[in-house]
Every structure is written in structure tokens, then in C-alpha cells.
Design a protein around this motif. Structure first.
Motif, PDB file in Angstrom:
ATOM      1  N   LEU A   1      23.327  81.264   6.323  1.00  0.00           N
ATOM      2  CA  LEU A   1      22.802  81.491   7.657  1.00  0.00           C
ATOM      3  C   LEU A   1      21.472  80.779   7.951  1.00  0.00           C
ATOM      4  O   LEU A   1      21.300  80.233   9.048  1.00  0.00           O
ATOM      5  CB  LEU A   1      22.659  82.999   7.899  1.00  0.00           C
TER       6      LEU A   1
ATOM      7  N   ARG B   1      22.762  76.346  12.632  1.00  0.00           N
ATOM      8  CA  ARG B   1      22.332  76.445  14.034  1.00  0.00           C
ATOM      9  C   ARG B   1      23.423  77.005  14.936  1.00  0.00           C
ATOM     10  O   ARG B   1      23.149  77.623  15.955  1.00  0.00           O
ATOM     11  CB  ARG B   1      21.958  75.059  14.571  1.00  0.00           C
ATOM     12  N   GLY B   2      24.670  76.714  14.591  1.00  0.00           N
ATOM     13  CA  GLY B   2      25.784  77.152  15.426  1.00  0.00           C
ATOM     14  C   GLY B   2      27.093  77.043  14.675  1.00  0.00           C
ATOM     15  O   GLY B   2      27.180  76.358  13.640  1.00  0.00           O
TER      16      GLY B   2
ATOM     17  N   LYS C   1      23.915  83.766  15.678  1.00  0.00           N
ATOM     18  CA  LYS C   1      24.117  82.339  15.918  1.00  0.00           C
ATOM     19  C   LYS C   1      25.215  82.146  16.968  1.00  0.00           C
ATOM     20  O   LYS C   1      26.175  82.924  17.019  1.00  0.00           O
ATOM     21  CB  LYS C   1      24.539  81.630  14.627  1.00  0.00           C
TER      22      LYS C   1
ATOM     23  N   THR D   1      20.618  81.182  20.630  1.00  0.00           N
ATOM     24  CA  THR D   1      21.045  82.530  20.249  1.00  0.00           C
ATOM     25  C   THR D   1      22.114  82.982  21.238  1.00  0.00           C
ATOM     26  O   THR D   1      22.162  82.510  22.379  1.00  0.00           O
ATOM     27  CB  THR D   1      19.875  83.532  20.276  1.00  0.00           C
TER      28      THR D   1
END
Length: 719
Positions: free
Chosen positions: A47, A51-52, A101, A207
Motif C-alpha cells: 500500500l 497510488r491507484g 486508494k 483518495t
């Protein structure tokens, strides 16, 4: 991981690719469920560097859903295990959507059932703008309910009222409708653009949270506790029960999940959903419906009964003889699928009247927005009415749809066959009879090429009925069977291939249903009781109402033809009590059915049909005792036993054709999974025991000998 590929690139994008080995689609098999747990462990571990997250598929579709074979192997005792498995999967979905994320689902193709639930685990959904792609939760059509968070999430996204068609009816939707509903957030031109758009969204949304995890979120339209919603929900179960008749547990369970889940927090709602799914999925109805509406239906559509060594083809030009309701409906079916059609009758006026029927069907669709004016005009332009056989020149296929008269059928066969010929589709022309009862081998004697003669039995009304029964005569060759099969698929219907015999499969079994109902009336049982028994068992219409629609007069004609045929063979045809009652209705009381003004029912011009009052005086007996459960059993067992006999005699060649044919052709209740699945779902021995009880009271129509039972055991599907 076996079914999931996982990689994190230098930019911190976690690519998750679903790719189940050895399968054309991704499913929620046990290996995938295990891999999903491992995936979330790895995502959690990585994690800090992520970022995504991008969800994507290596298949032509995004995700297909549950492993249905595993459910077929289950039983009621498996409910606790199913609950645990469902909860385990949901836990991983919750972990994914609460990692903090942004998660994007790239929908390159269909996402149905569990596949759509996988997509709903993402915060953002991007789909290819292709009208052929389908999304949604069709589980109820298989006797199941969505259970991997689908009901809970769709209800929270759309509201209790707006979500009902998609949850309770299993209605699917395309990418554009999904976008209009807010279920898909972006559309792209093709799959190659999906990832770039996903990355752009991740860049602008570092986020992300799901709507139901936002403290300011409120359910659209309100929960079941709000007065307006509560008042609507108060009548909803009764309305639903009117449709299901209490025979289909899934829609009722889904409604309960929606209502109960709206009153509690999200995670509690998920547990409620899991409990209901475990109960429904472990039940006999779900197993039977999965067998019929997934495995058996796919077996028909995939052409398992089609001769394999014949190249596939499509007719370019089809002739239809007879422009009555049936012939006109066949012409409509052809033209609506782009096939040029010559519609012939004895006069141009009659042929034009047949085309006018197609015009009315087209106008109705234009009025409902299902067809444009241009499409309707093009469709009607493909139908050429005529009174001349010569206009059939070059037809790949000719379908005769004239009256059920052997001499007339022989006459039109001889007149039309010389004009059959190749038009680029078939190597040779095929002649087909739309007969519903007359043996094809006998009709083929009028043909100069009996090997190219076949039965293609449509059901009325043709524009609505999906099933088509293909009947192979004694001399019909494989090429002709294959061409007929391809033609039926080309016009969007479901073909089953059956052997030649009086009544074939569907008309034979249907006949047992309606004459059993007529026999009950002959015994003195009240007509309303008989009709309600059929509806309570799950039949779409009562036997007396069906007889009226199909014509009591036609039933008498079939009976008389059977007597004549038996006599020609030196035998005597013994009519049943039901057949004799139908004959009395026609010959003594001049009641031939709806088209003739009345039969078992009256049809007032200014109101709903009602049972003919004289039925009570003529046939009902006050001293006759009846039991509703027994009547329901008689109607279902009589059809199932006759279906088993068709399999035993070779009229039916497969279980899947028996099940699909009985549901889509006869209206055998869908909850059973079809006439043979009704037997297998109960168990052959248990079914036979009840059949013996019915035979002892109601006659040999219910009798099953050991050789018949052996046939059933031999053909029982293996999971």
C-alpha cells in the motif's frame, strides 16, 4: 495466484488483471476466491507504494460471475458453507474499497452477475461504448439472487424503487444506460483507451471512498422506514406473489434483502444479503433453474444437436406458403432478421392480408420506440406477397404453413418444389412443413426429394414464441437438418431437433396436458378449480383456456385424423375421456373455441372472458371430491411422464432439448427446470413412486415401467 495477475509499476499503479486459465471467461471459482484473498494481502502489504488500482480483464468480457457448476453439486445442507464463502468474498471487496486508494474498473466487455458485483467494488467505472455489451444482475432468471454485495449496492446507488427492475427482474442494461443511471462514470470508444482514462481519473482523485461510506450520504428516495416508501412496500410482496405464485423463492428473497438492508448499516446489510443467498442458492429450485436456463439453454444455442460435419450457412431467400396468422408470423420472423421472403397464398388479396399482419406488428414496435420508421419500411420491403408458385424461384428454403390436411400439404409441396434452387446459401433447396402433428415421413411421400424434406414447427404467435421444433423424417439427411437448424438460429429462435412421430414432442405432451384437464372436467370437477390448479402449479394458462385458444375444432380434426390413420393400419384408436369431452363440446354444443365465438369460455365484445356457464350444468358433479394438490400433480406428472416416454422412444434425443422444449414450447413451469429436470430434481425413484400412485387412480397415462425408468437413469445429467 492462478486466476489473477498482479503488478505495480514505477508510477505506483497496481494493475490487477483477471485471467482464469483454460476458461473463455472469468468466474468466481474457488481458485479465484482464494486468489482474491491473496491479492488483498499483497495490496495491503504494498500500500505505501501504490497510488491507484486498476481492475481489468484479459478475456473478451470483463467478468462472467459465479461458478454455476459448483452450485449444481450442492444441496440444502451446504447453506452454512455457502454463507461462509460469500462472507469471505465480501470481506475482500470491503478491504479493496476501503484501502484509501482510488480503484477503477475497466469494463472492456460484459459484466454480469458476480462480474457486475466485482465492478461495483471499484470507485470509478469506465466502459467501452458498445451496445452489444451487457451489465447487470440477472441472477433471478437462474433462481438465484445477487449475493456478493450486488443487491445492497444497487439499492443504495439507485434507491429502493429504481433498483427493483434490475434486482427483482434481472433486467440488464448497456453502457449508455449505465452511464445515465450513474452506474458507469465514463465511456470510451474502444478497449485500448480504458487504461489511459483510468490513470487520468486516479491522477485527479488521489483518495476515494464509496458513496455508502460517505457520512453525508443518503439513500435515494429514502429507506423502508420512511412513510411513502413503507406504504409502497406494504403492497409490493402481494404484487410480487401474484407474479411468482409462491413458486420462485429468489425474487421474494431479493425484495426482503432490499427492504431489510435499507434499515441497517452497510455491513449488516451485506450479512443479510449473504444469509438470503445461501438459503436460495442451496435450494432445489435454484439448481433446477440453473440447469435449464444456463446449461440446457446454452447447449441448445451452441448447436449441440446440429450435425457437426455440415458447414454453417444462412438462407438468402425463403418462401412461405399460406399467409394466415402462422404464415404471416413466419414471414415477419424472416424479414425482421434481414431475410428476403416470398409470402404466397391462393390469391394476391390473401397474401397481401398476410403482409398487413406484419405491418401491424411493425407499427406496434414503432409506437413503442423499439423500431424506427425506416427500419419498419425496410422490413416490410423484404416481404413480397404473391399468388404464383413461380415467384418462389431461387428460394433456399420453402416453409409451408397451410391447414393441417395431408392432401392439401401434398398439393402445395408438389407445386412449390420445382422452384426451389440454390441462391448462394444452400447447395440445394430445402422444403419444410410447419405441421404440428402430422408425421413428417408421411408428408415427405409427396416430395420428389424426401431427403430434403423436414418439419419446422413454429409456435403461435410466431413473433413472441422463441421455440421452433425441427422434425427429422425417416429419409431427411444431415445437411437438411443442419440447414434447418441454421435457419432457426438466423431468425433468432431456439431450435430443438426431435424424431418423427405423431405429435412429435411438444404437441404430443401439450395434448396430454389439455386432455388431462378435459378429463378432470369429464369427471365432474368444477372448471374454475381445474384452471386454478394449473395456474397454481406454474402453468401460464389453464388447460381449458389453452384449448379455446388453439381451437377445440382443431383438436377434433387431429383426433379424427388419428382414427383414420389407425384404421389404415388395422388398429383402433381409443379416445380418452378428455378427448371425448372435447368432441362433445364441438359436435353437440357447437363450441369450437375462441376463434369460433366461444368454447369453454365466452368472449364478450365489451369485457373479459368468462367460463361458459353451461359447463356447470353439463359436466360438474356435486358428489365428486377433489384435492388441489392432487390436481396439480396430475397436470405436471402427466406431462413429465409423456416427456420421459418421448425420450425412451427416441422422439427426444437429449435431456437439454426436453427441458428447453417443454418450458419454451409448452409452458412447463420454469421453477421445475423443465419436464425431465422435474423428474431428476426430485429423484427418479421418488418421482416413479408418485407416478405409480397416480396411475392406480387415474389410469395408465401415468404408468412407468422399468425399461422407461432405466432410460431416465441412463440419461441423467452428470455434474
Amino acid at each position: 495466484m492462478q486466476t489473477i495477475r498482479y503488478a505495480v509499476d514505477a508510477q505506483g499503479i497496481a494493475d490487477i488483471t483477471f485471467d482464469e486459465p483454460g476458461s473463455p471467461v472469468n468466474t468466481m471459482c474457488l481458485a479465484w476466491q482464494d486468489d482474491l484473498c491473496d491479492l488483498l494481502d499483497r495490496l495491503t502489504q504494498d500500500l505505501p507504494s501504490i497510488r491507484g488500482i486498476v481492475l481489468q480483464s484479459a478475456k473478451a468480457s470483463f467478468f462472467a460471475g459465479a461458478d454455476l457448476k459448483a452450485l449444481l453439486r450442492g444441496s440444502e445442507a451446504d447453506a452454512p458453507r455457502l454463507f461462509a464463502e460469500i462472507q469471505r468474498m465480501k470481506k475482500q471487496f470491503r478491504r479493496l474499497e476501503t484501502l484509501g486508494k482510488p480503484v477503477v474498473a475497466c469494463l472492456n466487455g460484459a459484466a454480469l452477475g458476480g462480474g457486475w458485483e466485482v465492478a461495483l467494488a471499484a470507485h470509478h467505472r469506465i466502459a467501452v461504448d458498445d451496445e452489444r455489451i451487457a451489465f447487470g444482475l440477472p441472477e433471478v432468471t437462474l433462481g438465484l439472487i445477487p449475493g456478493a454485495s450486488g443487491i445492497t449496492k444497487m439499492t443504495r446507488l439507485l434507491g429502493l424503487t429504481a433498483a427493483q427492475p434490475f434486482v427483482l427482474e434481472g433486467r440488464t442494461f448497456g453502457p449508455r444506460e449505465a452511464q445515465s443511471l450513474g452506474l458507469v462514470h465514463e465511456l470510451v470508444g474502444d478497449a485500448s483507451q480504458l487504461r489511459a482514462h483510468a490513470l487520468a481519473w486516479i491522477d485527479s482523485h488521489p483518495t476515494a471512498v464509496q458513496p455508502w461510506d460517505d457520512k453525508a450520504w443518503k439513500m435515494p428516495g429514502g429507506t423502508a422506514a420512511q412513510p411513502k416508501v413503507a406504504s409502497a412496500l406494504a403492497v409490493a410482496p402481494a404484487m410480487l406473489r401474484k407474479t411468482t405464485r409462491g413458486l420462485y423463492p429468489a425474487p421474494e428473497a431479493a425484495m426482503a434483502v432490499m427492504a431489510e438492508g435499507s434499515l441497517v448499516d452497510f455491513d449488516t446489510a451485506l450479512r443479510i444479503e449473504s444469509r438470503y443467498l445461501a438459503q436460495v442458492a442451496s435450494g432445489a429450485t435454484a439448481r433446477s433453474m440453473i440447469q435449464a436456463f444456463f446449461f440446457d439453454l446454452n447447449a441448445v444455442k451452441s448447436g449441440r444437436s446440429r450435425p457437426r460435419d455440415v458447414p454453417r450457412s444462412r438462407p438468402l431467400k425463403v418462401g412461405v406458403l399460406g399467409a394466415g396468422m402462422m404464415g404471416a408470423g413466419i414471414a415477419w420472423a424472416n424479414a425482421s432478421r434481414g431475410i428476403a421472403t416470398v409470402l404466397k397464398d391462393v390469391s394476391l388479396d390473401k397474401a397481401e392480408a398476410g403482409k398487413a399482419h406484419a405491418a401491424r406488428l411493425a407499427a406496434a414496435r414503432v409506437a413503442k420506440g423499439r423500431m424506427s420508421d425506416a427500419e419498419a419500411a425496410a422490413l416490410l420491403g423484404r416481404i413480397v406477397p404473391t399468388a404464383h408458385d413461380a415467384d418462389l424461384q431461387g428460394c433456399d428454403l420453402v416453409v409451408e404453413a397451410v391447414f393441417e390436411n395431408r392432401a392439401l400439404k401434398a398439393q402445395v409441396t408438389a407445386a412449390a418444389e420445382p422452384f426451389l434452387g440454390a441462391a448462394g446459401g444452400f447447395a440445394t433447396g430445402v422444403f419444410a412443413s410447419n405441421t404440428s402433428t402430422l408425421p413428417i415421413s408421411g408428408l415427405a411421400r409427396a416430395s420428389a426429394r424426401p431427403e430434403k424434406f423436414i418439419g419446422i414447427h413454429f409456435f403461435s404467435p410466431v413473433d413472441r414464441m422463441k421455440l421452433v421444433e425441427i422434425i427429422r423424417g425417416e429419409r431427411t439427411d444431415d445437411e437438411t437438418v443442419a440447414r434447418a437448424f441454421d435457419y432457426v438460429l438466423a431468425i433468432g429462435k431456439l431450435p430443438i431437433v426431435v424424431g418423427d412421430a405423431r405429435g412429435f414432442f411438444t404437441s404430443r405432451v401439450f395434448g396430454r396436458f389439455v386432455t388431462e384437464g378435459a378429463s378432470m372436467l369429464a369427471e365432474g370437477i368444477p372448471a374454475p378449480v381445474i384452471e386454478n390448479a394449473a395456474l397454481s402449479a406454474g402453468m401460464p394458462v389453464g388447460p381449458l383456456a389453452v384449448l379455446d385458444e388453439t381451437s377445440l375444432g382443431l383438436s377434433v380434426q387431429v383426433l379424427e385424423q388419428a382414427r383414420a390413420d389407425f384404421a389404415a393400419e388395422g388398429r383402433t384408436h381409443c379416445a380418452t375421456a378428455g378427448e371425448r369431452l372435447i368432441e362433445i363440446m364441438v359436435k353437440e354444443h357447437r363450441r369450437s373455441g375462441r376463434a369460433a365465438g366461444g368454447g369453454f369460455y365466452d368472449y364478450p365484445a365489451d369485457g373479459r372472458k368468462t367460463l361458459w356457464p353451461d359447463l356447470k350444468r353439463l359436466f360438474e358433479r356435486s358428489d365428486v371430491a377433489w384435492d388441489l394438490a392432487e390436481l396439480k400433480d396430475r397436470l405436471l406428472w402427466r406431462q413429465a411422464v409423456e416427456t420421459a416416454r418421448c425420450l425412451h422412444e427416441g422422439v427426444l434425443r437429449s435431456v437439454h432439448e426436453a427441458n428447453i422444449g417443454s418450458i419454451f414450447g409448452i409452458g412447463f413451469p420454469g421453477w421445475t427446470g423443465g419436464a425431465l429436470q422435474f423428474i431428476y430434481g426430485m429423484g427418479v425413484e421418488r418421482f416413479a413412486l408418485r407416478a405409480a400412485e397416480l396411475a392406480s387412480t387415474h389410469g395408465e397415462g401415468f404408468a412407468m415401467d422399468e425399461s422407461l425408468l432405466d432410460t431416465l437413469r441412463r440419461h441423467q445429467p452428470r455434474v
